[in-house]
Design a protein around this motif. Structure first.
Motif, PDB file in Angstrom:
ATOM      1  N   PHE A  40       0.894  -1.264   0.061  1.00  0.00           N
ATOM      2  CA  PHE A  40       0.055  -0.046   0.223  1.00  0.00           C
ATOM      3  C   PHE A  40       0.997   1.231  -0.042  1.00  0.00           C
ATOM      4  O   PHE A  40       0.409   2.436   0.277  1.00  0.00           O
ATOM      5  N   HIS A  41       2.260   0.999  -0.197  1.00  0.00           N
ATOM      6  CA  HIS A  41       3.176   2.228  -0.057  1.00  0.00           C
ATOM      7  C   HIS A  41       2.790   3.462  -1.132  1.00  0.00           C
ATOM      8  O   HIS A  41       2.757   4.347  -0.933  1.00  0.00           O
ATOM      9  N   LYS A  42       2.603   3.064  -2.256  1.00  0.00           N
ATOM     10  CA  LYS A  42       2.144   3.915  -3.409  1.00  0.00           C
ATOM     11  C   LYS A  42       0.809   4.588  -2.934  1.00  0.00           C
ATOM     12  O   LYS A  42       0.650   6.110  -3.221  1.00  0.00           O
ATOM     13  N   GLU A  43      -0.140   4.123  -2.555  1.00  0.00           N
ATOM     14  CA  GLU A  43      -1.574   4.519  -2.293  1.00  0.00           C
ATOM     15  C   GLU A  43      -1.027   5.593  -1.243  1.00  0.00           C
ATOM     16  O   GLU A  43      -1.580   6.828  -1.108  1.00  0.00           O
ATOM     17  N   ASN A  44      -0.285   5.168   0.206  1.00  0.00           N
ATOM     18  CA  ASN A  44      -0.148   6.150   0.902  1.00  0.00           C
ATOM     19  C   ASN A  44       0.805   7.231   0.610  1.00  0.00           C
ATOM     20  O   ASN A  44       0.569   8.443   1.011  1.00  0.00           O
ATOM     21  N   GLU A  45       1.659   7.106  -0.027  1.00  0.00           N
ATOM     22  CA  GLU A  45       2.268   8.279  -0.610  1.00  0.00           C
ATOM     23  C   GLU A  45       1.659   9.308  -1.578  1.00  0.00           C
ATOM     24  O   GLU A  45       1.909  10.377  -1.492  1.00  0.00           O
ATOM     25  N   LEU A  46       0.679   8.865  -2.338  1.00  0.00           N
ATOM     26  CA  LEU A  46      -0.380   9.654  -2.836  1.00  0.00           C
ATOM     27  C   LEU A  46      -1.052  10.445  -2.033  1.00  0.00           C
ATOM     28  O   LEU A  46      -1.398  11.775  -2.161  1.00  0.00           O
ATOM     29  N   MET A  47      -1.762   9.684  -1.322  1.00  0.00           N
ATOM     30  CA  MET A  47      -2.593  10.473  -0.051  1.00  0.00           C
ATOM     31  C   MET A  47      -1.654  11.754   0.710  1.00  0.00           C
ATOM     32  O   MET A  47      -2.075  12.465   0.927  1.00  0.00           O
ATOM     33  N   ARG A  48      -0.395  11.382   0.815  1.00  0.00           N
ATOM     34  CA  ARG A  48       0.543  12.264   1.862  1.00  0.00           C
ATOM     35  C   ARG A  48       0.589  13.557   0.859  1.00  0.00           C
ATOM     36  O   ARG A  48       0.428  14.549   1.314  1.00  0.00           O
ATOM     37  N   LYS A  49       0.919  13.198  -0.552  1.00  0.00           N
ATOM     38  CA  LYS A  49       1.076  14.262  -1.488  1.00  0.00           C
ATOM     39  C   LYS A  49      -0.068  15.167  -1.561  1.00  0.00           C
ATOM     40  O   LYS A  49      -0.071  16.244  -1.625  1.00  0.00           O
ATOM     41  N   ILE A  50      -1.269  14.403  -1.655  1.00  0.00           N
ATOM     42  CA  ILE A  50      -2.540  15.399  -1.655  1.00  0.00           C
ATOM     43  C   ILE A  50      -2.903  16.223  -0.443  1.00  0.00           C
ATOM     44  O   ILE A  50      -3.127  17.278  -0.757  1.00  0.00           O
ATOM     45  N   GLU A  51      -2.577  15.550   0.615  1.00  0.00           N
ATOM     46  CA  GLU A  51      -2.811  16.432   1.984  1.00  0.00           C
ATOM     47  C   GLU A  51      -1.644  17.524   2.012  1.00  0.00           C
ATOM     48  O   GLU A  51      -2.154  18.534   2.313  1.00  0.00           O
ATOM     49  N   ILE A  52      -0.401  17.368   1.521  1.00  0.00           N
ATOM     50  CA  ILE A  52       0.521  18.591   1.446  1.00  0.00           C
ATOM     51  C   ILE A  52      -0.031  19.369   0.507  1.00  0.00           C
ATOM     52  O   ILE A  52      -0.005  20.718   0.967  1.00  0.00           O
ATOM     53  N   LEU A  53      -0.513  19.272  -0.653  1.00  0.00           N
ATOM     54  CA  LEU A  53      -1.065  20.131  -1.587  1.00  0.00           C
ATOM     55  C   LEU A  53      -2.256  20.881  -1.237  1.00  0.00           C
ATOM     56  O   LEU A  53      -2.168  22.006  -1.300  1.00  0.00           O
ATOM     57  N   LYS A  54      -3.061  20.120  -0.321  1.00  0.00           N
ATOM     58  CA  LYS A  54      -4.393  20.579   0.124  1.00  0.00           C
ATOM     59  C   LYS A  54      -3.970  21.739   1.279  1.00  0.00           C
ATOM     60  O   LYS A  54      -4.593  22.896   1.309  1.00  0.00           O
ATOM     61  N   ASP A  55      -2.853  21.595   2.087  1.00  0.00           N
ATOM     62  CA  ASP A  55      -2.589  22.417   3.133  1.00  0.00           C
ATOM     63  C   ASP A  55      -1.992  23.609   2.441  1.00  0.00           C
ATOM     64  O   ASP A  55      -2.236  24.719   2.810  1.00  0.00           O
ATOM     65  N   ARG A  56      -1.148  23.464   1.421  1.00  0.00           N
ATOM     66  CA  ARG A  56      -0.431  24.593   0.723  1.00  0.00           C
ATOM     67  C   ARG A  56      -1.699  25.517   0.308  1.00  0.00           C
ATOM     68  O   ARG A  56      -1.527  26.814   0.197  1.00  0.00           O
ATOM     69  N   ILE A  57      -2.661  24.859  -0.489  1.00  0.00           N
ATOM     70  CA  ILE A  57      -3.797  25.816  -1.063  1.00  0.00           C
ATOM     71  C   ILE A  57      -4.556  26.305   0.082  1.00  0.00           C
ATOM     72  O   ILE A  57      -4.943  27.822   0.065  1.00  0.00           O
ATOM     73  N   ARG A  58      -4.779  25.734   1.381  1.00  0.00           N
ATOM     74  CA  ARG A  58      -5.527  26.511   2.443  1.00  0.00           C
ATOM     75  C   ARG A  58      -4.618  27.586   2.945  1.00  0.00           C
ATOM     76  O   ARG A  58      -5.013  28.423   3.156  1.00  0.00           O
ATOM     77  N   LYS A  59      -3.174  27.566   2.857  1.00  0.00           N
ATOM     78  CA  LYS A  59      -2.460  28.412   3.365  1.00  0.00           C
ATOM     79  C   LYS A  59      -2.583  29.911   2.536  1.00  0.00           C
ATOM     80  O   LYS A  59      -2.587  30.957   2.938  1.00  0.00           O
ATOM     81  N   LEU A  60      -2.540  29.502   1.151  1.00  0.00           N
ATOM     82  CA  LEU A  60      -2.486  30.390   0.047  1.00  0.00           C
ATOM     83  C   LEU A  60      -4.156  31.160   0.236  1.00  0.00           C
ATOM     84  O   LEU A  60      -4.109  32.381   0.170  1.00  0.00           O
ATOM     85  N   ASP A  61      -4.983  30.362   0.451  1.00  0.00           N
ATOM     86  CA  ASP A  61      -6.229  31.150   0.735  1.00  0.00           C
ATOM     87  C   ASP A  61      -6.561  32.054   1.823  1.00  0.00           C
ATOM     88  O   ASP A  61      -7.127  32.867   1.779  1.00  0.00           O
ATOM     89  N   ALA A  62      -5.811  31.498   3.159  1.00  0.00           N
ATOM     90  CA  ALA A  62      -5.834  32.276   4.058  1.00  0.00           C
ATOM     91  C   ALA A  62      -5.080  33.571   4.039  1.00  0.00           C
ATOM     92  O   ALA A  62      -5.335  34.512   4.764  1.00  0.00           O
ATOM     93  N   ASN A  63      -4.030  33.656   3.349  1.00  0.00           N
ATOM     94  CA  ASN A  63      -3.006  34.610   3.039  1.00  0.00           C
ATOM     95  C   ASN A  63      -3.980  35.967   2.196  1.00  0.00           C
ATOM     96  O   ASN A  63      -3.465  37.054   2.331  1.00  0.00           O
ATOM     97  N   ASP A  64      -4.845  35.362   1.424  1.00  0.00           N
ATOM     98  CA  ASP A  64      -5.551  36.563   0.554  1.00  0.00           C
ATOM     99  C   ASP A  64      -6.637  37.229   1.146  1.00  0.00           C
ATOM    100  O   ASP A  64      -7.193  37.102   2.243  1.00  0.00           O
TER     101      ASP A  64
END
Length: 64
Positions: A40-64
């Motif tokens: 399940f390594h590949k699935e876990n890695e993809l979920m981690r990348k998605i969470e990182i990207l969503k956090d970045r989007i939230r931070k950008l939205d918070a800065n606006d």
């Protein structure tokens, strides 16, 4: 946003692949092999990348 969509699509494809592998595992597999479950390594890695990207989007939205 484009990257998030691609990552979510890859995660969906990986989950379908894992279900296919699990469904094709026969009844006696555990008696013949030590490792009976797929990785399940590949699935876990993809979920981690998605969470990182969503956090970045939230931070950008918070800065606006």
């Amino acid at each position: 946003m484009k990257r998030l969509g691609k990552l979510e699509e890859r995660l969906h494809i990986e989950r379908l692949r894992l279900h296919r592998v699990i469904d094709n595992t026969g009844w006696g597999t555990g008696m013949r092999r030590v490792k009976t479950s797929p990785s399940f390594h590949k699935e876990n890695e993809l979920m981690r990348k998605i969470e990182i990207l969503k956090d970045r989007i939230r931070k950008l939205d918070a800065n606006d």
